[in-house]
Scaffold this motif. Structure first.
Motif, PDB file in Angstrom:
ATOM      1  N   ASP A 335       0.890  -0.962   0.116  1.00  0.00           N
ATOM      2  CA  ASP A 335       0.269  -0.289   0.423  1.00  0.00           C
ATOM      3  C   ASP A 335       0.462   1.542  -0.206  1.00  0.00           C
ATOM      4  O   ASP A 335       0.193   2.653  -0.030  1.00  0.00           O
ATOM      5  N   GLY A 336       2.082   1.373   0.641  1.00  0.00           N
ATOM      6  CA  GLY A 336       2.939   2.055   0.414  1.00  0.00           C
ATOM      7  C   GLY A 336       3.869   2.545  -0.759  1.00  0.00           C
ATOM      8  O   GLY A 336       4.664   3.222  -0.777  1.00  0.00           O
ATOM      9  N   ARG A 337       3.297   1.459  -1.953  1.00  0.00           N
ATOM     10  CA  ARG A 337       4.390   1.806  -3.302  1.00  0.00           C
ATOM     11  C   ARG A 337       3.367   2.999  -3.955  1.00  0.00           C
ATOM     12  O   ARG A 337       2.446   3.182  -4.294  1.00  0.00           O
ATOM     13  N   GLY A 338       4.732   4.178  -3.817  1.00  0.00           N
ATOM     14  CA  GLY A 338       4.432   4.592  -4.395  1.00  0.00           C
ATOM     15  C   GLY A 338       4.724   6.117  -3.625  1.00  0.00           C
ATOM     16  O   GLY A 338       4.500   7.474  -4.013  1.00  0.00           O
ATOM     17  N   THR A 339       4.049   6.440  -2.529  1.00  0.00           N
ATOM     18  CA  THR A 339       4.235   7.509  -1.622  1.00  0.00           C
ATOM     19  C   THR A 339       5.227   6.997  -0.211  1.00  0.00           C
ATOM     20  O   THR A 339       5.811   8.008  -0.715  1.00  0.00           O
ATOM     21  N   HIS A 340       5.236   6.000   0.255  1.00  0.00           N
ATOM     22  CA  HIS A 340       6.547   5.587   1.048  1.00  0.00           C
ATOM     23  C   HIS A 340       6.935   5.234   0.431  1.00  0.00           C
ATOM     24  O   HIS A 340       8.819   5.617   1.042  1.00  0.00           O
ATOM     25  N   PHE A 341       7.162   4.659  -0.652  1.00  0.00           N
ATOM     26  CA  PHE A 341       8.697   3.732  -1.336  1.00  0.00           C
ATOM     27  C   PHE A 341       8.645   4.056  -2.220  1.00  0.00           C
ATOM     28  O   PHE A 341       7.643   3.958  -3.221  1.00  0.00           O
ATOM     29  N   ASP A 342       9.934   3.274  -3.034  1.00  0.00           N
ATOM     30  CA  ASP A 342       9.717   3.763  -4.308  1.00  0.00           C
ATOM     31  C   ASP A 342       9.156   2.662  -4.844  1.00  0.00           C
ATOM     32  O   ASP A 342       9.384   1.133  -4.425  1.00  0.00           O
ATOM     33  N   PRO A 343       8.470   2.397  -6.089  1.00  0.00           N
ATOM     34  CA  PRO A 343       7.582   1.330  -6.495  1.00  0.00           C
ATOM     35  C   PRO A 343       8.465   0.595  -6.978  1.00  0.00           C
ATOM     36  O   PRO A 343       7.914  -0.532  -6.654  1.00  0.00           O
ATOM     37  N   ASP A 344       9.412   0.385  -7.853  1.00  0.00           N
ATOM     38  CA  ASP A 344      10.510  -0.864  -8.090  1.00  0.00           C
ATOM     39  C   ASP A 344      10.955  -1.418  -7.299  1.00  0.00           C
ATOM     40  O   ASP A 344      10.574  -2.645  -7.592  1.00  0.00           O
ATOM     41  N   LEU A 345      11.270  -0.780  -6.044  1.00  0.00           N
ATOM     42  CA  LEU A 345      11.702  -1.417  -5.146  1.00  0.00           C
ATOM     43  C   LEU A 345      10.439  -2.058  -4.366  1.00  0.00           C
ATOM     44  O   LEU A 345      10.764  -3.686  -3.951  1.00  0.00           O
ATOM     45  N   VAL A 346       9.443  -1.521  -4.265  1.00  0.00           N
ATOM     46  CA  VAL A 346       8.063  -2.288  -4.045  1.00  0.00           C
ATOM     47  C   VAL A 346       7.812  -3.288  -4.829  1.00  0.00           C
ATOM     48  O   VAL A 346       7.575  -5.217  -4.104  1.00  0.00           O
ATOM     49  N   ASP A 347       8.085  -3.659  -6.241  1.00  0.00           N
ATOM     50  CA  ASP A 347       7.986  -4.699  -6.491  1.00  0.00           C
ATOM     51  C   ASP A 347       8.280  -5.640  -6.675  1.00  0.00           C
ATOM     52  O   ASP A 347       8.387  -6.664  -6.730  1.00  0.00           O
ATOM     53  N   GLY A 348       9.767  -5.227  -6.551  1.00  0.00           N
ATOM     54  CA  GLY A 348      10.734  -6.280  -6.337  1.00  0.00           C
ATOM     55  C   GLY A 348      10.981  -6.913  -5.188  1.00  0.00           C
ATOM     56  O   GLY A 348      11.284  -7.999  -5.132  1.00  0.00           O
ATOM     57  N   PHE A 349      10.184  -6.374  -4.258  1.00  0.00           N
ATOM     58  CA  PHE A 349      10.144  -6.915  -2.591  1.00  0.00           C
ATOM     59  C   PHE A 349       9.081  -8.027  -3.194  1.00  0.00           C
ATOM     60  O   PHE A 349       9.142  -9.031  -1.727  1.00  0.00           O
ATOM     61  N   LEU A 350       7.883  -7.274  -3.097  1.00  0.00           N
ATOM     62  CA  LEU A 350       6.563  -8.544  -3.584  1.00  0.00           C
ATOM     63  C   LEU A 350       7.168  -9.908  -4.362  1.00  0.00           C
ATOM     64  O   LEU A 350       6.561 -11.264  -4.275  1.00  0.00           O
ATOM     65  N   ARG A 351       8.170 -10.381  -5.229  1.00  0.00           N
ATOM     66  CA  ARG A 351       8.928 -11.461  -5.905  1.00  0.00           C
ATOM     67  C   ARG A 351       9.438 -11.455  -4.628  1.00  0.00           C
ATOM     68  O   ARG A 351       9.677 -13.086  -4.656  1.00  0.00           O
ATOM     69  N   VAL A 352       9.742 -11.614  -3.777  1.00  0.00           N
ATOM     70  CA  VAL A 352      11.306 -12.190  -2.737  1.00  0.00           C
ATOM     71  C   VAL A 352      10.324 -12.269  -1.628  1.00  0.00           C
ATOM     72  O   VAL A 352      11.256 -12.447  -0.252  1.00  0.00           O
TER      73      VAL A 352
END
Length: 380
Positions: A335-352
């Motif tokens: 839910d913090g994708r693009g607000t709290h966190f870099d969106p591409d890093l969140v996408d990477g996090f979700l993969r791992v």
């Protein structure tokens, strides 16, 4: 002086297509060396590769089928025989002939007709040189092993020092436990996951990732400057108290700057440590602190640390909250994708994300239950 045992004498390979020349060489050298004899180039290539390998090869230049120059070139192209010294024997006495022989890989060139004294002296000299080369190679290998061992010791000492500095800060906050180790592994894992992304590839080579991971334990070193009453307060901080807490990134940066001043030079490790300490509380949308940076103005190392730090804070017990489940932590970061966190890093996090959970369980605090046992219903 005692005579060396036959099996300890140097082994020579004699190569000549003329029986008389082989007999002459045999008579010259049989008393001091073990001898292996070949009457042609092809046979010589076979014998040169048999164990034990020859210590030296005496090689005729002018032979049918395969001449000595071709034999020597082939010997030098094979890893097994490349370092065996070759002395050419030849009736060709022009300067160009010697140049061609040396260019083919020979270490010496003896003219025919052969002089026993010259042959024996040249052989002895080349064997002594070969022995010195081998001794030097072994010495260099030993030095390299010692350097590698010492380097490993220094790296371990460096890692221990880094962790100790982080622990010094974390001991002020008694409930963080294995937080340092977990966040270090989260940063490494996430950086490796996104390293091939076009936005990050230039900044996330193996060396950079390792330095970022090594720096991660220093992210909260500025806590040493926060009063215990604020750091350990079990209730919500007041506005004034939160303003004091917000100083810890700046204090951490200043500590690392002082280390750089004392060291007298910058380094990648200290730069990443400074970026992480100063920037891990910044948010992608610019609402973080202490600088209110937004987007890519926040250093990548700090963006990685921010996500790792929040995930661990969510799943960990604190004086002001129970641990959240892994699933809830993943949802909050999503839910913090693009607000709290870099969106591409969140996408990477979700993969791992499942690997994050595995790290959390591997380095869990002794008093905390496994993440799998934390029911969503129990999360406040």
């Amino acid at each position: 002086m005692s005579t060396p045992a036959p099996e300890s004498r140097p082994l020579l390979l004699l190569v000549d297509d003329t029986p008389a020349n082989l007999a002459l060489l045999h008579g010259m050298l049989k008393h001091d060396y073990r001898l292996r004899i070949a009457n042609g180039g092809q046979f010589a290539l076979q014998l040169a590769q048999q164990q034990p390998l020859p210590d030296l090869i005496l090689l005729d230049v002018m032979m049918p089928e395969i001449d000595g120059l071709s034999v020597c070139r082939q010997l030098k192209q094979m890893a097994l025989t490349a370092e065996i010294p070759v002395i050419f024997l030849s009736g060709k006495t022009q300067e160009a002939d010697e140049i061609n022989g040396l260019a083919a890989g020979a270490v010496d060139y003896i003219h025919k007709p052969l002089s026993p004294a010259i042959v024996e002296a040249r052989v002895r000299s080349q064997l002594e040189l070969q022995a010195m080369r081998r001794a030097l190679k072994m010495h260099n290998q030993l030095l390299e092993e010692r350097v590698q061992q010492r380097t490993q010791e220094l790296v371990k000492m460096q890692d221990a020092t880094i962790m100790a500095m982080g622990v010094m800060a974390e001991l002020r906050d008694e409930e963080t436990g294995m937080h340092l180790k977990r966040t270090q592994e989260y940063v490494r894992l996430l950086a490796q996951q996104v390293a091939s992304h076009p936005r990050f590839a230039a900044e996330l080579g193996p060396r950079q990732i390792e330095w970022m991971a090594k720096s991660a334990p220093l992210h909260d070193i500025g806590k040493v400057g926060i009063p215990d009453a604020i750091l350990h307060k079990p209730a919500r901080l007041t506005v004034e108290e939160f303003a004091v807490m917000q100083r810890h990134p700046t204090l951490g940066r200043d500590i690392i700057l002082e280390v750089e001043r004392i060291v007298g030079e910058e380094s990648d490790f200290l730069r990443y440590a400074r970026e992480i300490a100063y920037g891990h509380q910044e948010k992608w949308d610019g609402t973080g602190y202490p600088q209110g940076l937004a987007g890519e103005a926040i250093p990548l190392s700090a963006r990685l640390m921010a996500l790792a730090d929040v995930y661990d804070a969510l799943i960990s017990r604190r004086v002001y909250k129970p641990p959240f489940s892994h699933e809830m932590a993943v949802k909050i970061i999503h839910d913090g994708r693009g607000t709290h966190f870099d969106p591409d890093l969140v996408d990477g996090f979700l993969r791992v994300a499942t690997e994050f959970q595995a790290i959390a369980e591997q380095y869990c605090d002794p008093e905390d239950p496994p993440l799998a046992d934390i029911a969503l219903a129990g999360v406040r």
